[in-house]
Write a protein that holds these residues in place. Sequence first.
Motif, PDB file in Angstrom:
ATOM      1  N   ARG A  62       0.344  -0.989  -0.210  1.00 38.52           N
ATOM      2  CA  ARG A  62       0.298  -0.252   0.015  1.00 38.52           C
ATOM      3  C   ARG A  62       1.037   0.992  -0.310  1.00 38.52           C
ATOM      4  O   ARG A  62       0.817   1.806  -0.898  1.00 38.52           O
ATOM      5  CB  ARG A  62      -0.939   0.258   1.145  1.00 38.52           C
ATOM      6  CG  ARG A  62      -1.772   1.625   1.673  1.00 38.52           C
ATOM      7  CD  ARG A  62      -2.984   1.045   0.241  1.00 38.52           C
ATOM      8  NE  ARG A  62      -3.406   3.280  -0.167  1.00 38.52           N
ATOM      9  CZ  ARG A  62      -4.315   3.124  -0.506  1.00 38.52           C
ATOM     10  NH1 ARG A  62      -5.018   1.374  -0.888  1.00 38.52           N
ATOM     11  NH2 ARG A  62      -4.459   3.806  -0.460  1.00 38.52           N
ATOM     12  N   ALA A  63       1.919   0.932   0.868  1.00 39.03           N
ATOM     13  CA  ALA A  63       2.987   2.509   0.904  1.00 39.03           C
ATOM     14  C   ALA A  63       3.594   2.995  -0.733  1.00 39.03           C
ATOM     15  O   ALA A  63       3.513   3.767  -1.421  1.00 39.03           O
ATOM     16  CB  ALA A  63       3.766   2.108   1.513  1.00 39.03           C
ATOM     17  N   ALA A  64       4.567   1.349  -1.269  1.00 39.57           N
ATOM     18  CA  ALA A  64       4.395   1.773  -2.236  1.00 39.57           C
ATOM     19  C   ALA A  64       3.642   1.840  -3.600  1.00 39.57           C
ATOM     20  O   ALA A  64       4.027   2.849  -4.890  1.00 39.57           O
ATOM     21  CB  ALA A  64       4.997  -0.182  -2.769  1.00 39.57           C
ATOM     22  N   LEU A  65       2.782   2.021  -3.701  1.00 41.42           N
ATOM     23  CA  LEU A  65       0.973   1.850  -4.667  1.00 41.42           C
ATOM     24  C   LEU A  65       1.746   4.104  -3.825  1.00 41.42           C
ATOM     25  O   LEU A  65       0.411   4.539  -4.745  1.00 41.42           O
ATOM     26  CB  LEU A  65      -0.189   1.462  -4.439  1.00 41.42           C
ATOM     27  CG  LEU A  65      -0.018  -0.073  -4.844  1.00 41.42           C
ATOM     28  CD1 LEU A  65      -1.392  -0.865  -4.300  1.00 41.42           C
ATOM     29  CD2 LEU A  65       0.497  -0.347  -5.877  1.00 41.42           C
ATOM     30  N   ASP A  66       0.902   3.877  -2.879  1.00 35.97           N
ATOM     31  CA  ASP A  66       0.741   5.398  -2.547  1.00 35.97           C
ATOM     32  C   ASP A  66       1.579   5.949  -3.288  1.00 35.97           C
ATOM     33  O   ASP A  66       1.284   7.611  -3.698  1.00 35.97           O
ATOM     34  CB  ASP A  66       0.563   5.605  -1.504  1.00 35.97           C
ATOM     35  CG  ASP A  66      -0.669   5.253  -0.320  1.00 35.97           C
ATOM     36  OD1 ASP A  66      -1.607   5.077  -1.314  1.00 35.97           O
ATOM     37  OD2 ASP A  66      -1.121   5.031   0.710  1.00 35.97           O
ATOM     38  N   HIS A  67       2.933   5.621  -2.771  1.00 38.25           N
ATOM     39  CA  HIS A  67       3.930   6.407  -3.302  1.00 38.25           C
ATOM     40  C   HIS A  67       4.457   6.366  -4.847  1.00 38.25           C
ATOM     41  O   HIS A  67       4.230   7.846  -5.750  1.00 38.25           O
ATOM     42  CB  HIS A  67       5.577   5.486  -2.039  1.00 38.25           C
ATOM     43  CG  HIS A  67       6.524   6.563  -3.200  1.00 38.25           C
ATOM     44  ND1 HIS A  67       7.093   7.643  -2.742  1.00 38.25           N
ATOM     45  CD2 HIS A  67       8.004   6.313  -4.644  1.00 38.25           C
ATOM     46  CE1 HIS A  67       7.975   8.174  -3.425  1.00 38.25           C
ATOM     47  NE2 HIS A  67       9.219   6.866  -4.186  1.00 38.25           N
ATOM     48  N   TYR A  68       4.279   5.928  -5.621  1.00 44.46           N
ATOM     49  CA  TYR A  68       3.821   5.554  -7.257  1.00 44.46           C
ATOM     50  C   TYR A  68       3.041   6.455  -7.199  1.00 44.46           C
ATOM     51  O   TYR A  68       3.466   7.460  -8.554  1.00 44.46           O
ATOM     52  CB  TYR A  68       4.063   3.728  -7.449  1.00 44.46           C
ATOM     53  CG  TYR A  68       5.301   3.337  -7.298  1.00 44.46           C
ATOM     54  CD1 TYR A  68       6.178   4.096  -6.871  1.00 44.46           C
ATOM     55  CD2 TYR A  68       5.328   2.198  -7.181  1.00 44.46           C
ATOM     56  CE1 TYR A  68       7.388   3.287  -6.235  1.00 44.46           C
ATOM     57  CE2 TYR A  68       5.797   1.322  -6.396  1.00 44.46           C
ATOM     58  CZ  TYR A  68       7.145   1.722  -6.339  1.00 44.46           C
ATOM     59  OH  TYR A  68       8.247   1.154  -5.899  1.00 44.46           O
ATOM     60  N   ILE A 115      10.535  13.046 -18.477  1.00 42.05           N
ATOM     61  CA  ILE A 115      11.539  11.961 -17.409  1.00 42.05           C
ATOM     62  C   ILE A 115      11.968  13.238 -16.878  1.00 42.05           C
ATOM     63  O   ILE A 115      12.213  12.323 -14.978  1.00 42.05           O
ATOM     64  CB  ILE A 115      12.055  11.678 -18.917  1.00 42.05           C
ATOM     65  CG1 ILE A 115      11.062  10.981 -19.748  1.00 42.05           C
ATOM     66  CG2 ILE A 115      13.209  10.739 -18.119  1.00 42.05           C
ATOM     67  CD1 ILE A 115      10.583   9.217 -19.345  1.00 42.05           C
ATOM     68  N   SER A 116      12.355  14.501 -16.885  1.00 43.35           N
ATOM     69  CA  SER A 116      13.679  14.693 -15.617  1.00 43.35           C
ATOM     70  C   SER A 116      12.197  14.720 -14.635  1.00 43.35           C
ATOM     71  O   SER A 116      12.831  14.764 -12.965  1.00 43.35           O
ATOM     72  CB  SER A 116      13.787  15.891 -16.155  1.00 43.35           C
ATOM     73  OG  SER A 116      15.297  15.739 -17.069  1.00 43.35           O
ATOM     74  N   ALA A 117      11.374  14.839 -14.440  1.00 44.60           N
ATOM     75  CA  ALA A 117      10.276  15.408 -13.071  1.00 44.60           C
ATOM     76  C   ALA A 117      10.196  14.349 -12.749  1.00 44.60           C
ATOM     77  O   ALA A 117       9.880  14.025 -11.856  1.00 44.60           O
ATOM     78  CB  ALA A 117       9.336  16.028 -14.118  1.00 44.60           C
ATOM     79  N   LYS A 148      10.832  13.070  -8.589  1.00 39.20           N
ATOM     80  CA  LYS A 148       9.308  12.471  -7.735  1.00 39.20           C
ATOM     81  C   LYS A 148      10.270  10.884  -7.161  1.00 39.20           C
ATOM     82  O   LYS A 148       9.975  11.363  -5.648  1.00 39.20           O
ATOM     83  CB  LYS A 148       8.682  12.611  -8.215  1.00 39.20           C
ATOM     84  CG  LYS A 148       7.951  14.326  -8.475  1.00 39.20           C
ATOM     85  CD  LYS A 148       7.009  13.832  -9.174  1.00 39.20           C
ATOM     86  CE  LYS A 148       5.303  15.302  -9.540  1.00 39.20           C
ATOM     87  NZ  LYS A 148       4.727  15.252 -10.277  1.00 39.20           N
ATOM     88  N   LEU A 149      10.620  10.738  -8.368  1.00 40.07           N
ATOM     89  CA  LEU A 149      10.792   9.251  -7.795  1.00 40.07           C
ATOM     90  C   LEU A 149      12.206   8.955  -7.020  1.00 40.07           C
ATOM     91  O   LEU A 149      12.824   8.028  -6.206  1.00 40.07           O
ATOM     92  CB  LEU A 149      11.272   8.562  -8.998  1.00 40.07           C
ATOM     93  CG  LEU A 149      10.951   6.746  -8.943  1.00 40.07           C
ATOM     94  CD1 LEU A 149       9.935   6.089  -8.028  1.00 40.07           C
ATOM     95  CD2 LEU A 149      11.371   5.880 -10.381  1.00 40.07           C
ATOM     96  N   ALA A 150      13.710  10.072  -7.247  1.00 40.76           N
ATOM     97  CA  ALA A 150      14.505   9.786  -6.945  1.00 40.76           C
ATOM     98  C   ALA A 150      14.294  10.156  -4.813  1.00 40.76           C
ATOM     99  O   ALA A 150      15.317  10.164  -4.319  1.00 40.76           O
ATOM    100  CB  ALA A 150      15.253  11.091  -6.849  1.00 40.76           C
TER     101      ALA A 150
END
Length: 140
Positions: A16-22, A93-95, A99-101
């Motif tokens: 759930r935490a991973a899905l929320d993050h993505y 892709i940079s944006a 966020k992912l970083a």
Amino acid sequence: MSVTTTTHLNFRGEARAALDHYLSVFGGRITSVTYQDVGNVRDENEADWVVWGEVVGDNGFHVMAYDVPSSLPWDQGSNPFFVSVRGDDTDEISALWQKLAEGSTVVQPLEPSPWAPLYGMLTDRFGVTWVLDVAAPYNG
């Protein structure tokens, strides 16, 4: 008829935490079904774990996730797969990279490479290794 491939990520209590993050990175819609929702609770501590979940974005992003119950073996592994996010717009892709970083370990910084205008690799806080790049025409 068409066939699509969707990355399916396995976790132990963090789906759930991973899905929320993505969802926060890529946007879209989240669907999450727990063990309690389907009436398959074998351990009360895992009742709210995700038996099936996904994030589907309007931009084509799609990832599924699942919490492997403690009654089954699970090992996060070491580079068992990469999730590739490829686009044709360097700003987009940079944006996504920015966020992912957050909270991730950068394996290869997002920068121009011999094969792509931008290429980078990182492992996020959930142990998932992501490759982001901007597609370049193949001149074989």
